[in-house]
Motif scaffolding. Sequence first.
Motif, PDB file in Angstrom:
ATOM      1  N   PRO A 153      -2.166 -14.534  -0.555  1.00  0.00           N
ATOM      2  CA  PRO A 153      -1.381 -14.598  -1.839  1.00  0.00           C
ATOM      3  C   PRO A 153      -2.392 -14.319  -2.983  1.00  0.00           C
ATOM      4  CG  PRO A 153      -1.350 -16.318  -0.259  1.00  0.00           C
ATOM      5  CD  PRO A 153      -2.325 -15.458   0.362  1.00  0.00           C
ATOM      6  N   ASP A 154      -3.791 -14.091  -2.893  1.00  0.00           N
ATOM      7  CA  ASP A 154      -4.380 -13.946  -4.145  1.00  0.00           C
ATOM      8  C   ASP A 154      -5.043 -12.467  -4.020  1.00  0.00           C
ATOM      9  OD1 ASP A 154      -4.274 -16.612  -4.992  1.00  0.00           O
ATOM     10  OD2 ASP A 154      -5.734 -17.283  -3.503  1.00  0.00           O
ATOM     11  N   GLN A 155      -4.591 -11.566  -3.298  1.00  0.00           N
ATOM     12  CA  GLN A 155      -5.327 -10.368  -3.171  1.00  0.00           C
ATOM     13  C   GLN A 155      -4.277  -9.569  -4.174  1.00  0.00           C
ATOM     14  OE1 GLN A 155      -4.904  -7.582   0.427  1.00  0.00           O
ATOM     15  NE2 GLN A 155      -7.016  -8.056   0.409  1.00  0.00           N
ATOM     16  N   ARG A 156      -5.088  -8.462  -4.825  1.00  0.00           N
ATOM     17  CA  ARG A 156      -4.372  -7.562  -5.598  1.00  0.00           C
ATOM     18  C   ARG A 156      -4.940  -6.116  -5.373  1.00  0.00           C
ATOM     19  NH1 ARG A 156      -5.287 -10.256 -11.459  1.00  0.00           N
ATOM     20  NH2 ARG A 156      -7.021 -11.122 -10.180  1.00  0.00           N
ATOM     21  N   PHE A 157      -3.996  -5.171  -5.932  1.00  0.00           N
ATOM     22  CA  PHE A 157      -4.268  -3.756  -5.385  1.00  0.00           C
ATOM     23  C   PHE A 157      -4.692  -2.675  -6.327  1.00  0.00           C
ATOM     24  CE2 PHE A 157      -0.281  -5.471  -3.190  1.00  0.00           C
ATOM     25  CZ  PHE A 157      -1.198  -6.156  -2.168  1.00  0.00           C
ATOM     26  N   VAL A 158      -5.452  -1.936  -6.001  1.00  0.00           N
ATOM     27  CA  VAL A 158      -5.630  -0.574  -6.732  1.00  0.00           C
ATOM     28  C   VAL A 158      -5.322   0.472  -5.924  1.00  0.00           C
ATOM     29  CG1 VAL A 158      -7.476   0.688  -8.207  1.00  0.00           C
ATOM     30  CG2 VAL A 158      -7.591  -1.784  -8.072  1.00  0.00           C
ATOM     31  N   LEU A 159      -4.709   1.423  -6.501  1.00  0.00           N
ATOM     32  CA  LEU A 159      -4.072   2.585  -5.485  1.00  0.00           C
ATOM     33  C   LEU A 159      -4.692   4.137  -6.073  1.00  0.00           C
ATOM     34  CD1 LEU A 159      -0.407   1.497  -5.271  1.00  0.00           C
ATOM     35  CD2 LEU A 159      -2.335   0.898  -3.836  1.00  0.00           C
ATOM     36  N   LEU A 160      -5.137   4.638  -5.535  1.00  0.00           N
ATOM     37  CA  LEU A 160      -5.820   6.110  -6.024  1.00  0.00           C
ATOM     38  C   LEU A 160      -5.261   7.195  -4.939  1.00  0.00           C
ATOM     39  CD1 LEU A 160      -9.692   4.891  -5.695  1.00  0.00           C
ATOM     40  CD2 LEU A 160      -8.244   4.595  -7.655  1.00  0.00           C
ATOM     41  N   GLY A 161      -4.855   8.264  -5.762  1.00  0.00           N
ATOM     42  CA  GLY A 161      -4.303   9.438  -4.906  1.00  0.00           C
ATOM     43  C   GLY A 161      -4.676  10.690  -5.711  1.00  0.00           C
ATOM     44  N   TYR A 162      -5.145  11.631  -4.877  1.00  0.00           N
ATOM     45  CA  TYR A 162      -5.199  12.874  -5.307  1.00  0.00           C
ATOM     46  C   TYR A 162      -4.332  14.140  -4.573  1.00  0.00           C
ATOM     47  CZ  TYR A 162      -7.969  17.509  -5.251  1.00  0.00           C
ATOM     48  OH  TYR A 162      -8.264  18.648  -5.672  1.00  0.00           O
ATOM     49  N   SER A 163      -3.824  14.799  -5.369  1.00  0.00           N
ATOM     50  CA  SER A 163      -3.013  16.108  -4.944  1.00  0.00           C
ATOM     51  C   SER A 163      -1.852  15.421  -4.195  1.00  0.00           C
ATOM     52  CB  SER A 163      -3.737  17.079  -4.289  1.00  0.00           C
ATOM     53  OG  SER A 163      -3.306  18.253  -4.277  1.00  0.00           O
ATOM     54  N   GLN A 164      -1.518  15.724  -2.874  1.00  0.00           N
ATOM     55  CA  GLN A 164      -0.504  15.355  -1.915  1.00  0.00           C
ATOM     56  C   GLN A 164      -0.627  13.960  -1.952  1.00  0.00           C
ATOM     57  OE1 GLN A 164       0.790  15.327   2.616  1.00  0.00           O
ATOM     58  NE2 GLN A 164      -0.555  16.721   2.072  1.00  0.00           N
ATOM     59  N   GLY A 165      -1.818  13.092  -2.037  1.00  0.00           N
ATOM     60  CA  GLY A 165      -1.930  11.817  -1.979  1.00  0.00           C
ATOM     61  C   GLY A 165      -1.349  11.073  -3.070  1.00  0.00           C
ATOM     62  N   ALA A 166      -1.616  11.812  -4.206  1.00  0.00           N
ATOM     63  CA  ALA A 166      -0.863  11.210  -5.727  1.00  0.00           C
ATOM     64  C   ALA A 166       0.662  11.378  -5.430  1.00  0.00           C
ATOM     65  CB  ALA A 166      -1.236  12.314  -6.856  1.00  0.00           C
ATOM     66  N   LEU A 167       1.286  12.404  -4.730  1.00  0.00           N
ATOM     67  CA  LEU A 167       2.668  12.517  -4.779  1.00  0.00           C
ATOM     68  C   LEU A 167       3.136  11.306  -3.809  1.00  0.00           C
ATOM     69  CD1 LEU A 167       4.423  15.437  -3.386  1.00  0.00           C
ATOM     70  CD2 LEU A 167       5.014  13.509  -2.479  1.00  0.00           C
ATOM     71  N   VAL A 168       2.221  10.999  -2.699  1.00  0.00           N
ATOM     72  CA  VAL A 168       2.738   9.796  -1.832  1.00  0.00           C
ATOM     73  C   VAL A 168       2.644   8.531  -2.590  1.00  0.00           C
ATOM     74  CG1 VAL A 168       2.229   8.477   0.080  1.00  0.00           C
ATOM     75  CG2 VAL A 168       2.237  10.879   0.111  1.00  0.00           C
ATOM     76  N   VAL A 169       1.400   8.261  -3.331  1.00  0.00           N
ATOM     77  CA  VAL A 169       1.302   6.915  -4.030  1.00  0.00           C
ATOM     78  C   VAL A 169       2.473   6.950  -5.123  1.00  0.00           C
ATOM     79  CG1 VAL A 169       0.019   5.793  -5.676  1.00  0.00           C
ATOM     80  CG2 VAL A 169      -0.920   6.763  -3.701  1.00  0.00           C
ATOM     81  N   GLY A 170       2.735   7.788  -5.903  1.00  0.00           N
ATOM     82  CA  GLY A 170       3.715   7.811  -6.893  1.00  0.00           C
ATOM     83  C   GLY A 170       5.228   7.625  -6.135  1.00  0.00           C
ATOM     84  N   ASP A 171       5.472   8.287  -5.064  1.00  0.00           N
ATOM     85  CA  ASP A 171       6.819   8.165  -4.731  1.00  0.00           C
ATOM     86  C   ASP A 171       6.962   6.764  -4.052  1.00  0.00           C
ATOM     87  OD1 ASP A 171       7.587  10.714  -5.357  1.00  0.00           O
ATOM     88  OD2 ASP A 171       8.138  11.037  -3.458  1.00  0.00           O
ATOM     89  N   VAL A 172       6.196   5.891  -3.425  1.00  0.00           N
ATOM     90  CA  VAL A 172       6.150   4.689  -3.054  1.00  0.00           C
ATOM     91  C   VAL A 172       6.387   3.746  -4.283  1.00  0.00           C
ATOM     92  CG1 VAL A 172       4.622   2.887  -2.208  1.00  0.00           C
ATOM     93  CG2 VAL A 172       4.676   5.010  -0.900  1.00  0.00           C
ATOM     94  N   LEU A 173       5.895   4.128  -5.451  1.00  0.00           N
ATOM     95  CA  LEU A 173       6.414   3.155  -6.440  1.00  0.00           C
ATOM     96  C   LEU A 173       7.370   3.303  -7.302  1.00  0.00           C
ATOM     97  CD1 LEU A 173       2.477   3.346  -7.950  1.00  0.00           C
ATOM     98  CD2 LEU A 173       3.477   1.525  -6.537  1.00  0.00           C
ATOM     99  N   ALA A 174       7.793   4.545  -6.945  1.00  0.00           N
ATOM    100  CA  ALA A 174       9.423   5.194  -7.568  1.00  0.00           C
ATOM    101  C   ALA A 174      10.396   4.567  -6.752  1.00  0.00           C
ATOM    102  CB  ALA A 174       9.458   6.369  -7.749  1.00  0.00           C
TER     103      ALA A 174
END
Length: 285
Positions: A135-156
């Motif tokens: 319940p108290d954990q929070r997240f930092v997401l880091l993505g590079y190149s293809q990884g940035a595509l994956v992270v951004g699409d998950v958030l969209a």
Amino acid sequence: MRRTPAVLLLAALLLPLAACAPTIDPSEARESLSEVTQDPAEPEAAEEYDAEAHPEPIVEPLECLPYLVVTARGTGEPSRGQLLDPVARAISEARPDEVLRLDLDYAADTDVKEGGTVGARTLVDTLNVQAESCPDQRFVLLGYSQGALVVGDVLAAPDVRLVGQRVGELTPEAAERVLAVVLYGDPRFVGGEPTGVGDFDPELNGILPRPPGSLDAYAERLRDYCVAGDFVCQASLDLDEEPHVEYYSNGMQQDGAAFAITRLDPPSRATEDRSGERDPARPAR
């Protein structure tokens, strides 16, 4: 590059960050990314990772430390020695014993639709499971190149994704827990968005630009780094590999880490005692 005073101060403290840039074949990288839209067929993973057909999470709960930092590496990068390692390490060192690091388990190879689908489902389930289990954990997401595509699409929203349209969405609780998102060399970069950081041409987009406003819900939490001439985030006709790996040496690792750290809570007294000095970071919410 747009920076706040707090980020400038922290970036100066984080100068020792370093990583070795990989060798990239620009033609191969461009072709693999372009195939995402050129081939309309769904990847084989689409059915297996369909969240409606298979709703049970594909991951197990992780440790409930205060922060979870997830790295999504670029195409062909190893699990160790990737661009994002020093960024994640700096965040961990800013909050000793409070950060759990996770390298997203996905192929990160040239089959972007297949691997990206697996990565997107894994990330969605990881954040949703952690939000429920911790319940108290929070997240930092880091993505590079293809990884940035994956992270951004998950958030969209699924209807604007290029990978993982059927892998489910973040729960409202999980989405709220995302404190910071730091992307580098994003194929879905949009030059006119206010979240862009770097000397990029705002009139140019990435190879696979997302619809403007797709990540508006995360605008205050997002830094999308792009440099001029990067053939991935600027769709440059000049297939020079150098700009796409400049992030290893141009200070943007430090800047991204500093931004993420400013999004964390002020350090506890125990953290200050361990580090020997008070961290200047303050949450920016």
